[in-house]
Design a protein around this motif. Sequence first.
Motif, mmCIF file in Angstrom:
data_model
loop_
_atom_site.group_PDB
_atom_site.id
_atom_site.type_symbol
_atom_site.label_atom_id
_atom_site.label_comp_id
_atom_site.label_asym_id
_atom_site.label_seq_id
_atom_site.Cartn_x
_atom_site.Cartn_y
_atom_site.Cartn_z
ATOM 1 N N THR A 1 0.812 -1.204 0.000
ATOM 2 C CA THR A 1 0.000 0.000 0.000
ATOM 3 C C THR A 1 0.849 1.259 0.000
ATOM 4 O OG1 THR A 1 -0.121 0.133 2.416
ATOM 5 C CG2 THR A 1 -1.775 -1.226 1.304
ATOM 6 N N LEU A 2 2.143 1.144 0.240
ATOM 7 C CA LEU A 2 3.022 2.301 0.256
ATOM 8 C C LEU A 2 3.468 2.647 -1.154
ATOM 9 C CD1 LEU A 2 5.387 1.376 3.226
ATOM 10 C CD2 LEU A 2 3.461 2.958 3.279
ATOM 11 N N PRO A 3 3.591 3.930 -1.471
ATOM 12 C CA PRO A 3 4.172 4.288 -2.762
ATOM 13 C C PRO A 3 5.615 3.817 -2.820
ATOM 14 C CG PRO A 3 3.917 6.223 -1.363
ATOM 15 C CD PRO A 3 3.226 5.093 -0.672
ATOM 16 N N PRO A 4 6.110 3.443 -3.995
ATOM 17 C CA PRO A 4 7.484 2.925 -4.099
ATOM 18 C C PRO A 4 8.528 3.848 -3.473
ATOM 19 C CG PRO A 4 6.300 2.585 -6.156
ATOM 20 C CD PRO A 4 5.405 3.420 -5.286
ATOM 21 N N LEU A 5 8.354 5.162 -3.631
ATOM 22 C CA LEU A 5 9.327 6.093 -3.070
ATOM 23 C C LEU A 5 9.398 5.959 -1.554
ATOM 24 C CD1 LEU A 5 11.256 8.505 -3.186
ATOM 25 C CD2 LEU A 5 9.262 10.010 -3.155
ATOM 26 N N LEU A 6 8.249 5.930 -0.902
ATOM 27 C CA LEU A 6 8.223 5.828 0.554
ATOM 28 C C LEU A 6 8.751 4.481 1.015
ATOM 29 C CD1 LEU A 6 7.564 6.920 3.317
ATOM 30 C CD2 LEU A 6 5.168 6.299 2.948
ATOM 31 N N MET A 7 8.407 3.422 0.300
ATOM 32 C CA MET A 7 8.880 2.093 0.659
ATOM 33 C C MET A 7 10.409 2.028 0.574
ATOM 34 S SD MET A 7 7.455 -1.571 -0.663
ATOM 35 C CE MET A 7 7.767 -1.201 -2.393
ATOM 36 N N HIS A 8 10.969 2.608 -0.478
ATOM 37 C CA HIS A 8 12.423 2.635 -0.631
ATOM 38 C C HIS A 8 13.059 3.438 0.494
ATOM 39 C CE1 HIS A 8 16.119 3.553 -3.392
ATOM 40 N NE2 HIS A 8 16.405 2.726 -2.410
ATOM 41 N N ALA A 9 12.453 4.578 0.846
ATOM 42 C CA ALA A 9 12.994 5.412 1.917
ATOM 43 C C ALA A 9 12.948 4.688 3.255
ATOM 44 C CB ALA A 9 12.211 6.721 1.991
ATOM 45 N N GLU A 10 11.877 3.960 3.511
ATOM 46 C CA GLU A 10 11.758 3.220 4.767
ATOM 47 C C GLU A 10 12.834 2.136 4.860
ATOM 48 O OE1 GLU A 10 10.042 4.399 7.208
ATOM 49 O OE2 GLU A 10 8.011 3.591 7.146
ATOM 50 N N ARG A 11 13.073 1.455 3.757
ATOM 51 C CA ARG A 11 14.119 0.434 3.758
ATOM 52 C C ARG A 11 15.488 1.060 4.003
ATOM 53 N NH1 ARG A 11 12.016 -2.864 -1.601
ATOM 54 N NH2 ARG A 11 10.347 -4.050 -0.575
ATOM 55 N N LEU A 12 15.696 2.231 3.396
ATOM 56 C CA LEU A 12 16.967 2.923 3.585
ATOM 57 C C LEU A 12 17.142 3.350 5.030
ATOM 58 C CD1 LEU A 12 19.505 4.140 2.305
ATOM 59 C CD2 LEU A 12 18.156 6.177 1.750
ATOM 60 N N ALA A 13 16.073 3.871 5.638
ATOM 61 C CA ALA A 13 16.139 4.300 7.034
ATOM 62 C C ALA A 13 16.457 3.136 7.963
ATOM 63 C CB ALA A 13 14.821 4.956 7.435
ATOM 64 N N ALA A 14 15.978 1.954 7.603
ATOM 65 C CA ALA A 14 16.198 0.772 8.443
ATOM 66 C C ALA A 14 17.666 0.382 8.509
ATOM 67 C CB ALA A 14 15.365 -0.399 7.927
ATOM 68 N N THR A 15 18.485 0.891 7.573
ATOM 69 C CA THR A 15 19.905 0.553 7.577
ATOM 70 C C THR A 15 20.689 1.367 8.598
ATOM 71 O OG1 THR A 15 20.517 2.179 5.871
ATOM 72 C CG2 THR A 15 19.778 0.011 5.113
ATOM 73 N N VAL A 16 20.084 2.413 9.116
ATOM 74 C CA VAL A 16 20.776 3.263 10.086
ATOM 75 C C VAL A 16 20.481 2.757 11.492
ATOM 76 C CG1 VAL A 16 20.974 5.580 11.041
ATOM 77 C CG2 VAL A 16 20.732 5.264 8.575
ATOM 78 N N LEU A 17 21.503 2.489 12.239
ATOM 79 C CA LEU A 17 21.344 1.972 13.597
ATOM 80 C C LEU A 17 20.878 3.092 14.513
ATOM 81 C CD1 LEU A 17 21.736 -0.377 15.587
ATOM 82 C CD2 LEU A 17 24.092 0.439 15.927
ATOM 83 N N MET A 18 19.672 2.941 15.025
ATOM 84 C CA MET A 18 19.133 3.960 15.911
ATOM 85 C C MET A 18 19.921 3.982 17.221
ATOM 86 S SD MET A 18 16.849 5.357 14.170
ATOM 87 C CE MET A 18 16.112 6.372 15.427
ATOM 88 N N GLY A 19 20.081 5.182 17.752
ATOM 89 C CA GLY A 19 20.790 5.352 19.011
ATOM 90 C C GLY A 19 22.214 5.816 18.832
ATOM 91 N N GLU A 20 22.816 5.529 17.663
ATOM 92 C CA GLU A 20 24.190 5.951 17.428
ATOM 93 C C GLU A 20 24.189 6.975 16.305
ATOM 94 O OE1 GLU A 20 25.510 3.771 20.491
ATOM 95 O OE2 GLU A 20 26.721 5.125 19.272
ATOM 96 N N HIS A 21 23.472 8.075 16.509
ATOM 97 C CA HIS A 21 23.327 9.045 15.441
ATOM 98 C C HIS A 21 23.843 10.426 15.797
ATOM 99 C CE1 HIS A 21 19.896 10.257 17.847
ATOM 100 N NE2 HIS A 21 19.312 9.107 17.645
ATOM 101 N N GLY A 22 24.746 10.498 16.795
ATOM 102 C CA GLY A 22 25.411 11.769 17.041
ATOM 103 C C GLY A 22 24.601 12.771 17.835
ATOM 104 N N ARG A 23 23.439 12.388 18.381
ATOM 105 C CA ARG A 23 22.637 13.358 19.111
ATOM 106 C C ARG A 23 22.823 13.256 20.616
ATOM 107 N NH1 ARG A 23 17.024 13.246 15.618
ATOM 108 N NH2 ARG A 23 17.959 14.090 13.748
ATOM 109 N N ARG A 24 23.670 12.378 21.068
ATOM 110 C CA ARG A 24 23.809 12.180 22.505
ATOM 111 C C ARG A 24 24.605 13.312 23.127
ATOM 112 N NH1 ARG A 24 25.599 6.230 23.985
ATOM 113 N NH2 ARG A 24 25.115 7.083 26.016
#
Length: 294
Positions: free
Chosen positions: A21-44
């Motif tokens: 149900t997701l547009p291809p663009l959003l689906m691709h972006a979600e998959r890309l976001a999943a590659t980034v390990l949450m918690g280690e993103h420089g905001r601490r």
Amino acid sequence: MAEALHSAASLRARSEGAAATLPPLLMHAERLAATVLMGEHGRRRAGPGDSFWQYRSAQPGDARRAIDWRQSGRSDGHFVRETEWQAAQTVMLWVDDAASMRFAAGDRPSKLRRAQTLALALASLAVRAGERAGLANLAEPPRAGRAQLQRLADAMMEGGDAPEYGAPRPQVMPMGARAVFLSDFLGDPAPVREALARAADRGVAGVMVQVLDPEEEAFPYDGRTVFESMSGAIRFETLKAGALRSEYLARLESRRAELRELARRTGWRFQVHHTDAAAAAALLHLHTALGPRR
């Protein structure tokens, strides 16, 4: 075992159904976001919060109640227990959708598609972290929640008439927000200067990402060549394209130097991303760059 397999198959079917149900663009972006390990993103950083971050040596001015006496008893000094800073941030995005951004050479994605994908992936990471995301050029306020990703994707895919080159004309951005502008920045730089000056006045800092196709960097043309803009409004023919290479590259570097200096003066950062490079690496770099300024 059969029940477990059936459960796994049902889960997979539901996931695939939801993804469909997701547009291809959003689906691709979600998959890309999943590659980034949450918690280690420089905001601490240290600040109000519940999660332990680190111990530091006590300094003059620290309240007595701030000292962790158990940790201090294990050494000769006094130590303060710091928690991790936790505060919702706002990420504002501008994706240049001008005609020049549609350029793509070979089987590479267009500059526009790569910019859209990176922007939506950043929004996805923000939403997963409980933050708000919005498009800087729209009047709608930034919002949190996964429904906002669909709104952003819909807005990016609206299309319509586009100028030859894009210019950021952001609405008023929230005080202290973070922002990312994705463009080829090949048009008039005056609107970019104005937008960043206004952002800096509101304490908004961020990253300018110049998205280019590698062919725009190499200028691999020689002999008789017809150059035509993506809209077809500009057309230029030459018999000696190779003779233009050095002048073209000099002007490209001059524009890039101007953007770097603008970023330096306004507290922003400037990056270059080529469409043949890994999107995941660019996303991680951007996500880290959006951390709090020290």
